[in-house]
Design an enzyme around this catalytic site. Sequence first.
Site, PDB file in Angstrom:
ATOM      1  N   GLY A  52      33.750  40.491  39.279  1.00 27.70           N
ATOM      2  CA  GLY A  52      34.527  39.275  39.131  1.00 27.70           C
ATOM      3  C   GLY A  52      33.559  38.111  39.127  1.00 27.70           C
ATOM      4  O   GLY A  52      32.334  38.305  39.153  1.00 27.70           O
ATOM      5  N   THR A  53      34.084  36.896  39.115  1.00 23.12           N
ATOM      6  CA  THR A  53      33.214  35.735  39.101  1.00 23.12           C
ATOM      7  C   THR A  53      32.444  35.648  40.407  1.00 23.12           C
ATOM      8  O   THR A  53      33.013  35.445  41.471  1.00 23.12           O
ATOM      9  CB  THR A  53      34.035  34.445  38.903  1.00 23.12           C
ATOM     10  OG1 THR A  53      34.848  34.583  37.742  1.00 23.12           O
ATOM     11  CG2 THR A  53      33.112  33.249  38.737  1.00 23.12           C
ATOM     12  N   VAL A  55      30.922  37.987  42.040  1.00 25.01           N
ATOM     13  CA  VAL A  55      30.909  39.188  42.888  1.00 25.01           C
ATOM     14  C   VAL A  55      30.880  40.449  42.035  1.00 25.01           C
ATOM     15  O   VAL A  55      31.264  40.440  40.870  1.00 25.01           O
ATOM     16  CB  VAL A  55      32.156  39.246  43.816  1.00 25.01           C
ATOM     17  CG1 VAL A  55      32.181  38.065  44.769  1.00 25.01           C
ATOM     18  CG2 VAL A  55      33.441  39.321  43.004  1.00 25.01           C
ATOM     19  N   ASP A 176      46.987  34.293  42.799  1.00 26.13           N
ATOM     20  CA  ASP A 176      46.197  34.767  41.658  1.00 26.13           C
ATOM     21  C   ASP A 176      46.682  36.151  41.228  1.00 26.13           C
ATOM     22  O   ASP A 176      45.891  37.079  41.057  1.00 26.13           O
ATOM     23  CB  ASP A 176      44.708  34.814  41.995  1.00 26.13           C
ATOM     24  CG  ASP A 176      43.831  34.952  40.744  1.00 26.13           C
ATOM     25  OD1 ASP A 176      44.333  34.660  39.640  1.00 26.13           O
ATOM     26  OD2 ASP A 176      42.655  35.345  40.881  1.00 26.13           O
TER      27      ASP A 176
END
Length: 389
Positions: A52-53, A55, A176
């Site tokens: 992910g962004t 990570v 989210d």
Amino acid sequence: MSENVFITPNKPGSRAVRRTAQLSSTPAATGTKSPSALHIPATPYLAKLGYGTGVNVYLYNRSPKAGRVMSPWAVKRVNKRHEKSEYADRLEKEAAILRTLNHPNIIGFRGFTKTVEDGPKNLVMEDGNQSLGDLIEMRKENVDLPFPAQNIEKVTSGVCSALDYLHTEKLIMHADIKSANILIKNDFETVKMCDFGVTVKVDKSGKQLPGEQYIGTDAWSPIEVILKEAVTTKADIFAFGLVIFETLALHSPHIDKLGGGEEPLDDSMSESFDDSFDDAAFQEALGTRPALPDTLDLDNSYKKVLEIFFGATIVEKPESRPSAKQILEILEREDTGDDSIMCVNIIDGDADDSMDQSSYMEESSCATIDISDSANESSVLICESPPAV
């Protein structure tokens, strides 16, 4: 999570020392056990599950202990270049939230710490197997048909059970929700929510508390988020409605607005391909209900799925969207059990009545659901046609 799994094995004869991360004892939510110390291998010894962004997520296959087979763990680790960034702060926030949660449809917390020698932060969780987003991509490639209604209902039941717990007991929004943040095990037998790094605190009425910020992901965000208006837990409901859309259309919301068509076959075509993207149309579509594909051919088993989809994605009046508990009640409602074909048609409110629907409706059981908003005045006509003799 991505299917591209890699493992970096230790080279034969290598004398490299295997560095580990030791996690301090951090009690999980009531009813779950937290070991006194957890040892996580360094990145080269873990299988990469996804990213992910800021990570990466790794799979840690634990060695058997005292003859017992140990379940695998998922390790979310901040990238080295983001160790001092907001993404590291989000991971710490996620750990703080996750350790307080105890629900069968929420991924289980196992621990949180930095690796030795000031290494990256690690959030250790139970392994959730595959994301719904990955399953959607695979289904698109393999059969290109909507998921069976019973599977969509299992996802709906699991997610909405978790949301009811979050909204009413823990007083937080997930903020989210999307297919990538829903984990599926064993052919939809288990459904779990993950990624709690941007949760939003709410009051007892479901309203966002002062100072809290809804971040989310644009394509799944409701109109009140896009317009920076007051946000309630009904934002989670809208986002989940678009997850239902994903299971039917087999693609992300509004992605069709970008245009572009097929990817270029070679580099010589790439420039014209990039120019064909229509970002303005995509931005304008954000916060609205995407149209279901014209090619959908759904039988009566999808009746509840469609009812929930249209109700959850009401645009103009967020308060009119059902709560998570109300969605669960729809699922529990007794089914009629007939095998008739269900037709779904969108009727434009300002269109001429060139087609006489009265005769069709006399032969079918039809219901009209108003889905009008400021941009479009329309309704959806759901009809159960009598089966062919």
